[in-house]
Structure formats: C-alpha cells, structure tokens
Scaffold this motif. Structure first.
Motif, PDB file in Angstrom:
ATOM      1  N   PHE A   1       0.932  -1.304  -0.013  1.00 14.58           N
ATOM      2  CA  PHE A   1      -0.268   0.202  -0.041  1.00 14.58           C
ATOM      3  C   PHE A   1       0.882   1.423  -0.032  1.00 14.58           C
ATOM      4  CE2 PHE A   1       0.666  -0.955   4.627  1.00 14.58           C
ATOM      5  CZ  PHE A   1       1.181   0.236   4.938  1.00 14.58           C
ATOM      6  N   VAL A   2       0.361   2.129  -0.409  1.00 13.97           N
ATOM      7  CA  VAL A   2       1.082   3.521  -0.497  1.00 13.97           C
ATOM      8  C   VAL A   2      -0.051   4.685  -0.319  1.00 13.97           C
ATOM      9  CG1 VAL A   2       1.065   3.954  -2.962  1.00 13.97           C
ATOM     10  CG2 VAL A   2       2.927   4.935  -1.370  1.00 13.97           C
ATOM     11  N   ALA A   3       0.252   5.628   0.467  1.00 13.37           N
ATOM     12  CA  ALA A   3      -0.414   6.988   0.662  1.00 13.37           C
ATOM     13  C   ALA A   3       0.186   8.014  -0.262  1.00 13.37           C
ATOM     14  CB  ALA A   3      -0.616   7.299   1.948  1.00 13.37           C
ATOM     15  N   LEU A   4      -0.551   8.880  -0.806  1.00 15.46           N
ATOM     16  CA  LEU A   4      -0.082  10.354  -1.331  1.00 15.46           C
ATOM     17  C   LEU A   4      -0.631  11.324  -0.490  1.00 15.46           C
ATOM     18  CD1 LEU A   4       1.089  11.817  -3.451  1.00 15.46           C
ATOM     19  CD2 LEU A   4      -0.959  11.573  -4.757  1.00 15.46           C
ATOM     20  N   THR A   5       0.315  12.094   0.018  1.00 12.56           N
ATOM     21  CA  THR A   5      -0.139  13.247   0.855  1.00 12.56           C
ATOM     22  C   THR A   5       0.521  14.617   0.398  1.00 12.56           C
ATOM     23  OG1 THR A   5       1.960  12.714   2.131  1.00 12.56           O
ATOM     24  CG2 THR A   5      -0.222  11.539   2.869  1.00 12.56           C
ATOM     25  N   ASP A   6       0.149  15.060  -0.799  1.00  4.37           N
ATOM     26  CA  ASP A   6       0.620  16.329  -1.221  1.00  4.37           C
ATOM     27  C   ASP A   6       0.454  17.286  -0.202  1.00  4.37           C
ATOM     28  OD1 ASP A   6       2.363  16.078  -3.585  1.00  4.37           O
ATOM     29  OD2 ASP A   6       0.601  15.244  -4.586  1.00  4.37           O
TER      30      ASP A   6
ATOM     31  N   ILE B   1      -1.946  -2.123  -6.410  1.00  2.00           N
ATOM     32  CA  ILE B   1      -1.614  -1.744  -5.076  1.00  2.00           C
ATOM     33  C   ILE B   1      -2.544  -1.207  -4.346  1.00  2.00           C
ATOM     34  CG2 ILE B   1      -0.461  -0.021  -6.052  1.00  2.00           C
ATOM     35  CD1 ILE B   1       1.634   0.142  -3.902  1.00  2.00           C
ATOM     36  N   THR B   2      -2.909  -1.066  -2.961  1.00  2.00           N
ATOM     37  CA  THR B   2      -3.803  -0.327  -2.311  1.00  2.00           C
ATOM     38  C   THR B   2      -3.357   1.076  -2.288  1.00  2.00           C
ATOM     39  OG1 THR B   2      -4.568  -2.291  -1.092  1.00  2.00           O
ATOM     40  CG2 THR B   2      -5.007   0.088  -0.180  1.00  2.00           C
ATOM     41  N   ILE B   3      -4.313   2.279  -2.583  1.00  2.00           N
ATOM     42  CA  ILE B   3      -3.898   3.620  -2.390  1.00  2.00           C
ATOM     43  C   ILE B   3      -4.806   4.226  -1.299  1.00  2.00           C
ATOM     44  CG2 ILE B   3      -4.158   5.633  -3.593  1.00  2.00           C
ATOM     45  CD1 ILE B   3      -2.245   3.820  -4.767  1.00  2.00           C
ATOM     46  N   ILE B   4      -3.771   4.755  -0.365  1.00  2.00           N
ATOM     47  CA  ILE B   4      -4.473   5.305   0.793  1.00  2.00           C
ATOM     48  C   ILE B   4      -4.723   6.863   0.411  1.00  2.00           C
ATOM     49  CG2 ILE B   4      -4.193   6.025   3.229  1.00  2.00           C
ATOM     50  CD1 ILE B   4      -3.107   3.348   3.581  1.00  2.00           C
ATOM     51  N   GLY B   5      -5.668   7.716   0.518  1.00  2.25           N
ATOM     52  CA  GLY B   5      -5.835   8.943   0.247  1.00  2.25           C
ATOM     53  C   GLY B   5      -5.382   9.704   1.318  1.00  2.25           C
TER      54      GLY B   5
ATOM     55  N   GLY C   1       3.638  23.776  12.094  1.00  4.69           N
ATOM     56  CA  GLY C   1       3.802  22.176  12.098  1.00  4.69           C
ATOM     57  C   GLY C   1       2.922  21.604  10.724  1.00  4.69           C
ATOM     58  N   HIS C   2       3.410  20.221  10.665  1.00  6.84           N
ATOM     59  CA  HIS C   2       2.765  19.579   9.672  1.00  6.84           C
ATOM     60  C   HIS C   2       2.058  18.367  10.131  1.00  6.84           C
ATOM     61  CE1 HIS C   2       6.072  21.201   6.327  1.00  6.84           C
ATOM     62  NE2 HIS C   2       5.381  22.216   7.037  1.00  6.84           N
ATOM     63  N   ALA C   3       0.881  18.212   9.613  1.00  7.82           N
ATOM     64  CA  ALA C   3       0.338  16.916   9.971  1.00  7.82           C
ATOM     65  C   ALA C   3      -0.271  16.285   8.792  1.00  7.82           C
ATOM     66  CB  ALA C   3      -0.769  17.116  11.084  1.00  7.82           C
ATOM     67  N   LEU C   4      -0.462  14.850   8.848  1.00 12.79           N
ATOM     68  CA  LEU C   4      -0.877  14.047   7.761  1.00 12.79           C
ATOM     69  C   LEU C   4      -2.375  13.590   8.138  1.00 12.79           C
ATOM     70  CD1 LEU C   4       2.044  11.099   7.382  1.00 12.79           C
ATOM     71  CD2 LEU C   4       1.725  13.459   6.324  1.00 12.79           C
ATOM     72  N   VAL C   5      -3.054  13.602   7.186  1.00 10.48           N
ATOM     73  CA  VAL C   5      -4.658  13.454   7.475  1.00 10.48           C
ATOM     74  C   VAL C   5      -4.814  12.264   6.273  1.00 10.48           C
ATOM     75  CG1 VAL C   5      -6.964  14.121   7.179  1.00 10.48           C
ATOM     76  CG2 VAL C   5      -5.271  15.727   7.808  1.00 10.48           C
ATOM     77  N   LEU C   6      -4.922  10.916   6.991  1.00 10.97           N
ATOM     78  CA  LEU C   6      -4.966   9.966   5.905  1.00 10.97           C
ATOM     79  C   LEU C   6      -6.386   9.229   6.022  1.00 10.97           C
ATOM     80  CD1 LEU C   6      -1.725   8.113   7.333  1.00 10.97           C
ATOM     81  CD2 LEU C   6      -2.031   9.341   5.463  1.00 10.97           C
ATOM     82  N   GLY C   7      -6.875   8.824   4.808  1.00  9.65           N
ATOM     83  CA  GLY C   7      -8.235   8.386   4.551  1.00  9.65           C
ATOM     84  C   GLY C   7      -9.141   9.369   4.013  1.00  9.65           C
ATOM     85  N   THR C   8      -8.601  10.545   3.266  1.00 12.46           N
ATOM     86  CA  THR C   8      -9.433  11.483   2.742  1.00 12.46           C
ATOM     87  C   THR C   8      -8.878  11.856   1.287  1.00 12.46           C
ATOM     88  OG1 THR C   8      -9.974  13.771   3.047  1.00 12.46           O
ATOM     89  CG2 THR C   8      -7.931  13.464   3.154  1.00 12.46           C
ATOM     90  N   ARG C   9      -9.982  12.141   0.575  1.00  8.46           N
ATOM     91  CA  ARG C   9      -9.921  12.180  -0.770  1.00  8.46           C
ATOM     92  C   ARG C   9     -10.632  13.639  -1.070  1.00  8.46           C
ATOM     93  NH1 ARG C   9      -8.924   6.948  -0.893  1.00  8.46           N
ATOM     94  NH2 ARG C   9      -7.515   6.090  -2.430  1.00  8.46           N
ATOM     95  N   GLU C  10     -10.617  14.363  -0.140  1.00  4.97           N
ATOM     96  CA  GLU C  10     -11.220  15.830  -0.136  1.00  4.97           C
ATOM     97  C   GLU C  10     -10.267  16.864   0.496  1.00  4.97           C
ATOM     98  OE1 GLU C  10     -14.878  15.439   2.028  1.00  4.97           O
ATOM     99  OE2 GLU C  10     -16.097  14.418   0.239  1.00  4.97           O
TER     100      GLU C  10
END
Length: 455
Positions: A174-179, A197-201, A210-219
């Motif tokens: 799996f891989v996330a994209l976190t632009d 492959i599994t894509i994680i939004g 600070g920076h933070a990842l928000v995983l599980g979103t496509r919005e």
C-alpha cells in the motif's frame, strides 16, 4: 477581462495569508491567475523565500499551489493546474490567498497577481492512462507500505505515474499520497494503480507551526488555523470523521531551513492526536528522528496511548545507501479502511527491512500483541525478529523508555523476559546496530487500564 493586484511582502507579513477577492460573471469556463514575486531569493545563502498560492471559490476551497516552481493557477471544467481541483468556475466571489511561509531578511518582496478569464474551456491533451496489471494480496495478514509522499501536485519532482512506479519498485502493498494542502493527484493515482496496489488517500496539512498527515481523505482539508481556531480542534474533528491524524516529523529542523516543519502547536502536545511519525526519510539523514522517538516515549510515559508511524516523505528518487522505513501493519484485508484500522489500533511495527514483533503472556494465560493491553502482574514478554542479517544487530526490550533486556540477533530468533508489570507500564522492542542506529521498532503493549481512545 483582466484584474491586476500588486503588493509588498515584508518580514511582518511572514506566516500570514494575504487575500485578494474578485467576482466572476456567469458563463466563465476558464480562470487563470498568474503569480510572480521578486526577488525570489534574499540574495545571500542557499534558502529562498517560500510563498504559496491558494484558491477559494464561492463553494469552498479549490486547492493550493504549494512551493511549485511555477506558482500560477488555471482552472477549467475538466482540467486544472496541479494542486487545483478542476471544475467549472462558478459565478460569484472568488479569493486568491498568498500564503507567506517564509520571507528572509532584508524582506521587501514585491508581487504581481494577474487574473483573467474566458468563456471557452482550456483543455490540454493528455496521454492515455493505462492501469497497472496484477492483483494485490488480500485477506488477513501483514502488509508493508508508506504513509507519506509527494508529487508534482505540490513540491515533489515525481509525476503521479513515477510516484506509483517507485512504490511498486519498493515492494509496497500500500502507499499513501499526501501532497501539501491538496489532494488533486489522488484521482490519477487511483486509476493508475488499478487492483495492483492499495492506495490510501491523504494530504499533508502544511501550516506555519507544524505539519500533519490526514489519512483516509480524498477531499481538500482546510489547513489554515485562523485567529480563534485551534489545531487540536481541527484534529479532533477530523478524527471524529474517521480520518487518521498523524503529527509529521515533529522534531524536524525548523525556520529558516524548513519553515513550519517543526511541531509547535502547544495545544497538540499531543492533545487529541494519537499518531506520531517517528521515522521520516533516511534515519541517518535526519537526526531529528531519534528526538521524535524520545518524544513518542515521553508521551507514552505521560499516559497517552500513542501509535508510531514512519514516512519516506518522498519528493524525488532517494539516493542509494540510506535506510528508510516502512509501516508493517496487521490488517484484516489489504484495503484503505482495514490498513488504517490496523494502524489506528497500533497493530504495526516500523522497519527498514527486518521483521520485529512483540507479544506478552500473563500468568493467567492471557495474551496481547502490539497495540493491546494486559492486566498488571507477572508477564512474559517476547521479541521475535527475522531478516536481521549477520551484522550484530541488537534487539532491546524497552520499559517506559529504558532498556531492560537485550539480545544479540542472528538472522532470525527470539528473546523472552519475565517482569512484574505495573499499571501504567508499556513495552516496545527496538532493533538497533552497533552505533545505536534504529532498524526497527514495534508499537507498544500497555499494562493496566488504558483509556479507550481509539476512534
């Protein structure tokens, strides 16, 4: 029609949003905004000014051009510049904000923002998109992947296709994209990945503090923290929506080298946050990773039930020879929802290659694995490793931040240790080399009554 805004960015406008509003009439099919600033560099040193541009329509945010070489924006019904969500430019009040991430002395940066629109649609030919062939592994099991990376849709150098190919080459499940502050690369990534492959939004909220990842979103997620708002409130709301909120590289070098990269939200130390990226990019490249591990331990000692994650923070193909880490997660299936459920529960370890797992058994026969809790009392802790090589790696059992036992590793093996565990204890297993460099770390097993904070 054309509208021109000009102005000056100074040291006093750093870490601010400079708004410019305009009104679109009905019938517009293409909107353009050309942004330039000068000088782009303070004139000394090797760090430039850093300015981004965000676009907001009558219906809400349309995205961000974050730290791109060309900061100009265009948007039409079917296409848009990377970082901007396509769609017909609706009539009404629009706003372009200049996001001033970094202005260095002597300041005095002039800018020009030229806006025009047309009643014809801009459309650029694109190459046919061919999904990957192959079928990803499915069902209950351990899955390896990355939770942090960037493409040309923010400040990365890789196209979406190149980013996907890089993940496949690394053998990820799996891989996330976190632009940064956008999600516009995800539709293409989803289509290109197919079933291979599994894509994680996701997205990386790239703020001034600070920076933070928000995983599980496509919005799109609003990354701005306005006066009267808090990042802890944003984190709690996102978690309530089912998203995974991860504090990214909290001990990274800050201003001016990486303005906003070091975590500085006093209300999120950790506040409602429960996930922390402790391994970012190369272990040897980023000495702040060790500090992030210690921060993770400190928050565990304070009674928070934290989960550690890793991220390659890919922006380009990495130099060879460095150690990056993947997240190895036990999930009921190799899907976005189940991978995130495994991470949320702490059923995971972080590794640059070797396998490393931690389990516990109580005197009454009860058992627990990573992310779970045991009652206080006599426990037998077991560290299992594989793929450790013959380089003298050492597995260490950690109790409340202190090593209480260690075993010299062969290629594969296990070590056990009996301990009288008390309420509030937690245990992790580390795998380190002779210079104390980390190769793998588990998520903790807790002891005693632990607040139910999993969402």
């Amino acid at each position: 029609m054309s509208i021109v805004f000009e102005g000056l960015l100074t040291l006093d406008t750093m870490s601010s949003h400079v708004p410019h509003t305009f009104t679109l009439p009905p019938g517009v099919e293409t909107l353009r905004a050309r942004f330039t600033h000068s000088p782009t560099h303070p004139g000394v040193g090797d760090i430039p000014h850093q300015i981004s541009v965000s676009l907001y329509g009558p219906a809400g945010p349309r995205g961000t051009r974050h730290n791109n070489v060309d900061q100009s924006v265009w948007i039409s019904t079917r296409q848009a510049s990377p970082g901007i969500v396509p769609g017909a430019p609706e009539p009404g009040t629009w706003q372009i904000e200049i996001d001033v991430h970094r202005i260095l002395p002597p300041g005095h940066v002039s800018y020009r923002l030229e806006i025009d629109w047309a009643q014809t649609e801009t459309f650029q030919p694109v190459d046919p998109l061919v999904p990957l062939t192959g079928q990803r592994r499915r069902g209950p099991g351990w899955y390896r992947g990355d939770l942090h990376g960037h493409t040309i849709h923010s400040d990365g150098q890789l196209s979406v296709a190149e980013y996907l190919q890089y993940a496949v080459e690394r053998g990820y499940d799996f891989v996330a994209l976190t632009d940064h502050n956008t999600v516009t690369g995800l539709p293409e990534l989803d289509r290109r990945a197919g079933e291979a492959i599994t894509i994680i939004g996701g997205t990386e909220l790239t703020t001034y503090n600070g920076h933070a990842l928000v995983l599980g979103t496509r919005e799109l997620v609003d990354w701005r923290v306005r006066d009267g708002e808090t990042m802890s409130g944003r984190a709690e709301a996102l978690t309530d929506e089912g998203k995974l909120f991860v504090i990214a590289h909290p001990k990274a070098e800050g201003h001016p080298f990486c303005t906003g990269c070091r975590w500085a939200f006093s209300d999120l130390m950790p506040g409602p946050a429960r996930h922390i990226e402790v391994w970012n990019r190369f272990w040897s490249e980023r000495t702040h990773n060790e500090e992030s591990v210690y921060l993770f331990y400190r928050w565990l000692n304070a009674g928070y039930r934290m989960v550690a994650t890793a991220g390659t923070d890919t922006h380009r193909r990495a130099a060879t020879g460095g150690r990056i880490a993947a997240n190895v997660v036990y999930a009921l299936d190799n899907t976005q929802d189940e991978i995130l459920a495994g991470i949320r529960a702490g059923r995971s370890f972080i590794s640059s290659g070797p396998e490393l797992k931690l389990s516990a058994q109580g005197a009454d026969g009860g058992k627990a694995g990573m992310g779970q809790a045991m009652a206080a009392g006599r426990l037998t802790l077991r560290c299992d490793w594989a793929g450790a090589g013959e380089d003298g790696l050492v597995a260490g059992l950690i109790r409340r931040g202190r090593r209480i036992e260690s075993w010299t590793c062969g290629e594969a093996g296990a070590g056990t240790f009996e301990v009288e565990a008390e309420d509030g204890d937690w245990f992790v297993c580390e795998l380190r080399d002779r210079t104390a460099g980390l190769h793998a770390i588990t998520n903790p097993i807790h002891v005693g009554t632990v607040p139910d904070i999993w969402r």
